[in-house]
Design a protein around this motif. Structure first.
Motif, PDB file in Angstrom:
ATOM      1  N   PRO A 257       0.811  -1.225   0.000  1.00 54.69           N
ATOM      2  CA  PRO A 257       0.000   0.000   0.000  1.00 54.69           C
ATOM      3  C   PRO A 257       0.845   1.277   0.000  1.00 54.69           C
ATOM      4  O   PRO A 257       0.446   2.276  -0.606  1.00 54.69           O
ATOM      5  CB  PRO A 257      -0.826  -0.130   1.278  1.00 54.69           C
ATOM      6  CG  PRO A 257      -0.965  -1.608   1.488  1.00 54.69           C
ATOM      7  CD  PRO A 257       0.363  -2.168   1.059  1.00 54.69           C
ATOM      8  N   ASP A 261       0.612   4.364  -2.858  1.00 54.20           N
ATOM      9  CA  ASP A 261       0.389   5.781  -2.585  1.00 54.20           C
ATOM     10  C   ASP A 261       1.529   6.646  -3.114  1.00 54.20           C
ATOM     11  O   ASP A 261       1.302   7.763  -3.589  1.00 54.20           O
ATOM     12  CB  ASP A 261       0.229   5.999  -1.081  1.00 54.20           C
ATOM     13  CG  ASP A 261      -1.074   5.426  -0.555  1.00 54.20           C
ATOM     14  OD1 ASP A 261      -2.051   5.349  -1.325  1.00 54.20           O
ATOM     15  OD2 ASP A 261      -1.103   5.039   0.633  1.00 54.20           O
ATOM     16  N   GLY A 266      -3.968   6.343  -8.156  1.00 56.75           N
ATOM     17  CA  GLY A 266      -5.183   5.584  -7.896  1.00 56.75           C
ATOM     18  C   GLY A 266      -6.069   5.422  -9.108  1.00 56.75           C
ATOM     19  O   GLY A 266      -5.654   4.923 -10.159  1.00 56.75           O
ATOM     20  N   ARG A 267      -7.308   5.873  -8.964  1.00 58.30           N
ATOM     21  CA  ARG A 267      -8.307   5.675 -10.018  1.00 58.30           C
ATOM     22  C   ARG A 267      -7.941   6.351 -11.327  1.00 58.30           C
ATOM     23  O   ARG A 267      -8.443   5.982 -12.394  1.00 58.30           O
ATOM     24  CB  ARG A 267      -9.671   6.176  -9.542  1.00 58.30           C
ATOM     25  CG  ARG A 267      -9.799   7.685  -9.449  1.00 58.30           C
ATOM     26  CD  ARG A 267     -11.202   8.131  -9.035  1.00 58.30           C
ATOM     27  NE  ARG A 267     -11.436   7.844  -7.621  1.00 58.30           N
ATOM     28  CZ  ARG A 267     -12.305   6.920  -7.200  1.00 58.30           C
ATOM     29  NH1 ARG A 267     -12.984   6.216  -8.076  1.00 58.30           N
ATOM     30  NH2 ARG A 267     -12.480   6.737  -5.912  1.00 58.30           N
ATOM     31  N   TRP A 318      -5.997  -1.696  -3.749  1.00 55.79           N
ATOM     32  CA  TRP A 318      -6.271  -1.029  -5.021  1.00 55.79           C
ATOM     33  C   TRP A 318      -7.739  -0.621  -5.146  1.00 55.79           C
ATOM     34  O   TRP A 318      -8.053   0.460  -5.652  1.00 55.79           O
ATOM     35  CB  TRP A 318      -5.837  -1.917  -6.189  1.00 55.79           C
ATOM     36  CG  TRP A 318      -4.362  -1.838  -6.402  1.00 55.79           C
ATOM     37  CD1 TRP A 318      -3.426  -2.787  -6.119  1.00 55.79           C
ATOM     38  CD2 TRP A 318      -3.642  -0.706  -6.896  1.00 55.79           C
ATOM     39  NE1 TRP A 318      -2.160  -2.320  -6.405  1.00 55.79           N
ATOM     40  CE2 TRP A 318      -2.266  -1.049  -6.887  1.00 55.79           C
ATOM     41  CE3 TRP A 318      -4.021   0.559  -7.337  1.00 55.79           C
ATOM     42  CZ2 TRP A 318      -1.279  -0.156  -7.312  1.00 55.79           C
ATOM     43  CZ3 TRP A 318      -3.030   1.450  -7.764  1.00 55.79           C
ATOM     44  CH2 TRP A 318      -1.694   1.086  -7.747  1.00 55.79           C
ATOM     45  N   ARG A 321      -8.444   2.480  -3.389  1.00 57.45           N
ATOM     46  CA  ARG A 321      -7.872   3.644  -4.071  1.00 57.45           C
ATOM     47  C   ARG A 321      -8.554   3.916  -5.410  1.00 57.45           C
ATOM     48  O   ARG A 321      -8.040   4.683  -6.219  1.00 57.45           O
ATOM     49  CB  ARG A 321      -6.358   3.438  -4.242  1.00 57.45           C
ATOM     50  CG  ARG A 321      -5.614   3.551  -2.921  1.00 57.45           C
ATOM     51  CD  ARG A 321      -4.232   2.925  -2.967  1.00 57.45           C
ATOM     52  NE  ARG A 321      -3.517   3.112  -1.696  1.00 57.45           N
ATOM     53  CZ  ARG A 321      -3.734   2.392  -0.590  1.00 57.45           C
ATOM     54  NH1 ARG A 321      -4.641   1.419  -0.604  1.00 57.45           N
ATOM     55  NH2 ARG A 321      -3.063   2.639   0.521  1.00 57.45           N
TER      56      ARG A 321
END
Length: 447
Positions: A257, A261, A266-267, A318, A321
């Motif tokens: 994780p 980050d 993310g998306r 994931w 996120r």
């Protein structure tokens, strides 16, 4: 316990189904339409160097039955130059253009039984992949860029608009248009590899996060990774409009994780990707002072580290996120991690060890095809069905690995979680009957 046999498969399917469906839902498993996919991606990495010590030519994908059960083969790897270009690396100890497209493949190793002649435009693995695709026309082959050793200069390639444009253009020219450098003897040339590769897989390990020592790392890698994907998608689509073909773009993503980050938006990355493969292994290894699991589905009870890694932790990370579950492909290892001089007794799990277990090619790392022969030969197979992992222990040496029972349990998790499929590293670790690949195919079969 006895090693897994196919005659136990029906009972194991029923057991694994109970185990998976009885588990309390998590972010990854709380999906009420697990069969909504028309089919699952089944992705296997083929290693350039597997033709040597492992004696695993492309032909084995056909004769073992693996090719007919895969949707994608990722060729590992393509390199990135210091000035940010795709290029064929012939450097000693790293690049191997001989294996890629220069080596004349003898008849007994050839997919179609026809030997290569010296100096043909497309020999080696690339030529064999072309023959494999002719025999399995639904199979897609992607060039995977980077990997652990060749991610050194990804940051340079992704740094500016101009560098991204040049990098992507060079990759399309080299691998999709197939314009290979001409080597001694004459192999290569304009369009020599045209049609071998159907798309591109980015294996940057890792943006803005330490990977192999010496990698270039910049804080802006996080945003630049997204921009690089956008540029790949733009140029792949533009090229596809000319050829009337869709070129898949995929990426390999980390399990940690903190790495997620540091290096990824993310998306934001997923609109550009056909799908992403998620690291489902190397959670622990002989770099740890105690034995542990390297690829458990869930964190085992009593694990010494908190928080800890698992396949479920990676997938949940994931999804939390913003990743769409229908674009996540779970990675499964065809190898194990091992320790030796284990003390503390019991079944060997979570016990002190002196160092990596002796192995065939790399201490502490062994292919499944060899580990399967240890069961019953001085080693006992142990399982944690709840956590979804297995290990071998002989009182001194400990190996954590995925056997068919664990692999099947993971495919049932993939189905219930509504994920996109399974990826494996790497195909040369399987046995000659492609037992693990066949298990994945069975577990992800659609009605």
């Amino acid at each position: 316990m006895r090693p897994f046999h196919h005659r136990h498969l029906t009972a194991l399917v029923a057991l694994a189904t109970v185990l998976v469906t009885a588990t309390p839902p998590t972010a990854a498993s709380a999906d009420d339409s697990p069969n909504r996919r028309a089919g699952y991606h089944r992705v296997g990495y083929f290693t350039q160097w597997g033709i040597y010590g492992r004696a695993f030519p492309v032909k084995k994908l056909d004769t073992s039955g693996a090719a007919s059960r895969l949707t994608h083969v990722n060729y590992a790897f393509g390199n990135v130059s210091e000035d940010g270009r795709c290029y064929v690396d012939g450097g000693a100890g790293e690049g191997d253009a001989w294996a890629d497209y220069q080596r004349p493949v003898p008849a007994e190793e050839s997919v179609d039984g026809v030997a290569d002649a010296w100096g043909e435009p497309l020999n080696g693995n690339f030529g064999q992949l072309a023959k494999l695709k002719a025999k399995h026309p639904d199979l897609k082959v992607l060039i995977s860029l980077g990997g652990w050793s060749w991610s050194t200069y990804f940051s340079n390639a992704a740094r500016t608009d101009a560098s991204r444009r040049a990098f992507v253009a060079s990759c399309i020219d080299l691998y999709l248009k197939g314009n290979l450098p001409v080597l001694d003897g004459g192999s290569g040339g304009p369009a020599a590899a045209a049609g071998v590769f159907d798309g591109i897989d980015l294996d940057w390990e890792w943006p803005n996060w330490p990977g192999e020592p010496g990698n270039v790392i910049r804080p802006e890698d996080r945003q630049n990774f997204t921009k690089l994907l956008a540029e790949f998608r733009r140029q792949l689509d533009a090229y596809g409009r000319k050829t009337r073909k869709h070129y898949p773009l995929t990426a390999f993503l980390p399990a940690n994780p903190a790495t997620m980050d540091a290096g990824y938006e993310g998306r934001e990355i997923f609109p550009y990707l056909d799908f992403a493969t998620v690291q489902g292994y190397d959670f622990h290894g002989a770099w740890d002072a105690v034995t542990n699991q390297q690829s458990a589905l869930r964190v085992p009870a009593g694990a010494p580290d908190s928080p800890d890694f698992s396949a479920e932790v990676a997938i949940d990370g994931w999804i939390a996120r913003g990743a769409p579950r229908e674009k996540l492909v779970l990675g499964i290892p065809y190898y194990g991690r091992g320790w030796t001089d284990v003390t503390g007794g019991g079944n060997g799990l979570f016990q002190p060890a002196a160092g990596p277990a002796p192995a065939t090619f790399e201490a502490g790392y062994e292919d499944y095809r060899r580990l399967k022969t240890l069961a019953g030969n001085g080693f006992t197979v142990h399982r944690d069905l709840r956590a979804g992992h297995a290990w071998l222990f002989d009182g001194t040496t400990f190996w954590t690995y995925d056997d068919p029972a664990v692999v099947l349990q993971k495919t049932l998790y993939i189905r219930r979680a509504g994920l996109a499929g399974a990826m494996v590293w790497s195909l040369d670790g399987d046995d000659d009957n492609a037992t693990l690949t066949k298990t994945i195919s069975l577990g992800l079969a659609t009605p």
